[in-house]
Each structure stands twice: as C-alpha cells, then as structure tokens.
Enzyme design. Sequence first.
Site, PDB file in Angstrom:
ATOM      1  N   PHE A  56     -26.933 -15.993  -1.404  1.00 47.64           N
ATOM      2  CA  PHE A  56     -25.863 -15.848  -0.327  1.00 47.64           C
ATOM      3  C   PHE A  56     -26.385 -15.504   0.777  1.00 47.64           C
ATOM      4  O   PHE A  56     -27.491 -16.073   1.372  1.00 47.64           O
ATOM      5  CB  PHE A  56     -24.652 -14.913  -0.741  1.00 47.64           C
ATOM      6  CG  PHE A  56     -23.909 -15.597  -2.077  1.00 47.64           C
ATOM      7  CD1 PHE A  56     -23.269 -16.553  -1.822  1.00 47.64           C
ATOM      8  CD2 PHE A  56     -24.410 -14.675  -3.087  1.00 47.64           C
ATOM      9  CE1 PHE A  56     -22.498 -17.099  -3.089  1.00 47.64           C
ATOM     10  CE2 PHE A  56     -23.575 -15.530  -4.265  1.00 47.64           C
ATOM     11  CZ  PHE A  56     -22.618 -16.446  -3.973  1.00 47.64           C
ATOM     12  N   SER A  57     -26.092 -14.453   1.676  1.00 46.42           N
ATOM     13  CA  SER A  57     -26.399 -14.082   3.065  1.00 46.42           C
ATOM     14  C   SER A  57     -28.202 -13.490   3.109  1.00 46.42           C
ATOM     15  O   SER A  57     -28.606 -13.458   4.092  1.00 46.42           O
ATOM     16  CB  SER A  57     -25.639 -13.106   3.747  1.00 46.42           C
ATOM     17  OG  SER A  57     -24.163 -13.902   4.069  1.00 46.42           O
ATOM     18  N   CYS A  58     -28.635 -13.257   2.005  1.00 43.73           N
ATOM     19  CA  CYS A  58     -30.001 -13.036   1.982  1.00 43.73           C
ATOM     20  C   CYS A  58     -30.654 -14.182   2.482  1.00 43.73           C
ATOM     21  O   CYS A  58     -31.847 -14.173   2.863  1.00 43.73           O
ATOM     22  CB  CYS A  58     -30.556 -12.905   0.577  1.00 43.73           C
ATOM     23  SG  CYS A  58     -30.029 -11.245  -0.464  1.00 43.73           S
TER      24      CYS A  58
END
Length: 371
Positions: A56-58
């Site tokens: 995801f937002s990593c």
Amino acid sequence: MAPVLRAFEQAIDASPGGGGAVAIYIDGDCVLDAWSGLADRRHDRPWAAETASVVFSCTKGLLAILTHRLVERGLLDLDATVATYWPEFMTAGKAKISVSDLLTHRAGLAAFDTSVTFEELLDWERMITRLEAQKPLWTPGSAHSYHAITYGWLIGEVLRRVTGETVDALFDDIFSQGLGAEVALGAAAATPNRAHVEVGRSSFAHEPRSENEHWERLTLTLGGALPVDLVGERAGFNRDDVLVAGIPSAGGVATARGLAKVWSATVRTTDGVRLLDDATIAEQTRPQSEGQPYFAVPGPWPRWASGYMLTSDRRPLLSAQSFGHDGAGGQLGFADPKYGVGFGFVTNWLSDSRDQRANSIVHALRSVLEG
C-alpha cells in the site's frame, strides 16, 4: 534480536487468520529475516521466505526515493513548477504548484470533484487527463492533506516526463535489478507468490460523520473506483488487473526483506549499492507538513518531509532521524541514518488506526540498539 523476534511473534498472534514478515538491515547487513502465519487462509497456504504482499502506501516512500535520485543527478528541481516538466498540468489554477507541493501533500489535489470509474482507475492516461482538468480543492501550498491515491499519478507523471520511463520500469531498474530487492510495481507485482490480503479490523466501520470524513474517504476510494479499505475478497488491490495498472501510491508489492533492503541502501551501502547520499537525506527529511490537515480529522497526525513520513505520535519510528512510510493496515518501511537501519514489516491482516503491531516491533528494536 531476540526481543524483536518476540515482538514480531506477538504481532502475528494478533493477526488471526493472517501472517506477515519482518526484516532488519544494520550497516548494510541483514540481521533479521523472519516470517510466520498464513499467506492465504482460504487455501491454508503458509507464509514463506519468498511471500510478497501489497505494501500500500509504503510505495509512496519508494517513489520519493526515486524522485530524490533525480534531484541528485540534477535532472529535477523540487522548487520548479510541475508545469516545467508537465506543461498540460498548468490549467485550472495549477500553474504555480511546485514539485515540492506534490511531495508534501500541499497541492490540493487529494480527490476529484466527480467519481472515478474502475475502468479509469486502470488507465494511466485517463487519470493523468483527469488530474490536468481538476481544480485544486484548496489554495495550493496553504495547507496539507494526505493525497492517498492521487499522489502516485502526480509524482509518477513527473518522473515519466523527466526520464521517459514508466514508474514500473524505474522500480525494476533501480530496486529489483540494480539492488536485487524483492520490490515490484505493475505487471511484476501480480506475482503468484503474493499473500491474499484481508481486513481484520476496518478503520471505516461507520458512515462518514462529517464533511471532512466524507472527503477523507474520497481520497481513498476516488468516489467508488476502490473499496474504502482498498481491498475486498476479489476487489481493490487483491485484483491482478489493479496491480498490473501500476498505481504508484499504493500498488507496490514487496517482501519484508526487499522493503528493508531498499531502505537500508538509502543510508548505508548495501550489496554494493547506495541509493541516496547523506546531503540529500539531510535536505529532504526536514519537516514540511505537520499538524491538523485541511480535511480535519482527529489526531494524532503524521508528520511529512519531502515525500517521507517522519517519526510522530501517530507513527513512532526508531529515532528523530528516521524517515520512511507506512501503509494501510499495518505495513511499515523506513531507514534510520543514526543506527544505519533499514526496516520492513508487512502483513496481509489489515487493522485500523489502533494497530500497534509494527510500533511494538520498532520499540523492541529501539531497546536493543539503545541497550
């Protein structure tokens, strides 16, 4: 590393039906690489050394690393307007938006005025056209609010204009091929080795209770193109076609080892590769956006540097020098120049904002390093 391993085991115990992995590099060497639990409980498939998961937002943190490599090479100026590199962007009140505004969530383009369809979501050019036409939701530069999904196309298109390469290709060139890290975006992310993601505890169990909560959800769903938790049984980032679309804000797939290796290489030479220099890190990890966001939701809130998440009450990292990015439901990747650390934790059992799994592992690591 025994306390860290115990904290990891407790984190997996708190992920009933799911699993995960943790990896830690110190001074360029992998000192911990552990995994446990189920990668797919539908088929009773255990997590394995090669199991990757959507982070995801990593993915945003990895995108920031690519951006700052271009700055180091003199190919990109963060203070320049986006339109310098992407002329079609300057319409609808966006002429003065800088590349730095995009990186620090200050561009006012966190969502769209009209709903995005699923078909549009999968089409890079259609999403770029939409962003070119979209008017900022607030005066750019005057406030910040998290650009949960649009961030990937905004930064990704700047990189594409500067390099002539897609973001998928840059991930492959720099991270996969150049560093040998198990990190992928686009077609390579649709690997059969990836875990099936489930929502253990949703952050969105109730209907929006305010206009700000409504807009916060729009930043995630774009009006219906994605589920509010970003995944479903056969929806969102569990779908091959969504991963193949290469959405750089949330569509990265990595092993914990791959994530940790990339972050390690930002602060220490790792397998012969150093991704960023010390001067770049010092300059680009200064706080840029913090405090209450434009779409005001209850704190504590994250703190942002130039594309990176910094330590905060919301996400305590290893030290004041740490920089990285977390991801929906519990993922976390970061570097720490003080301790020479690259850290990666991934899980397929998503939890809400009360989740302490990654925090507890980082706390155990801090106790080891300080002890």
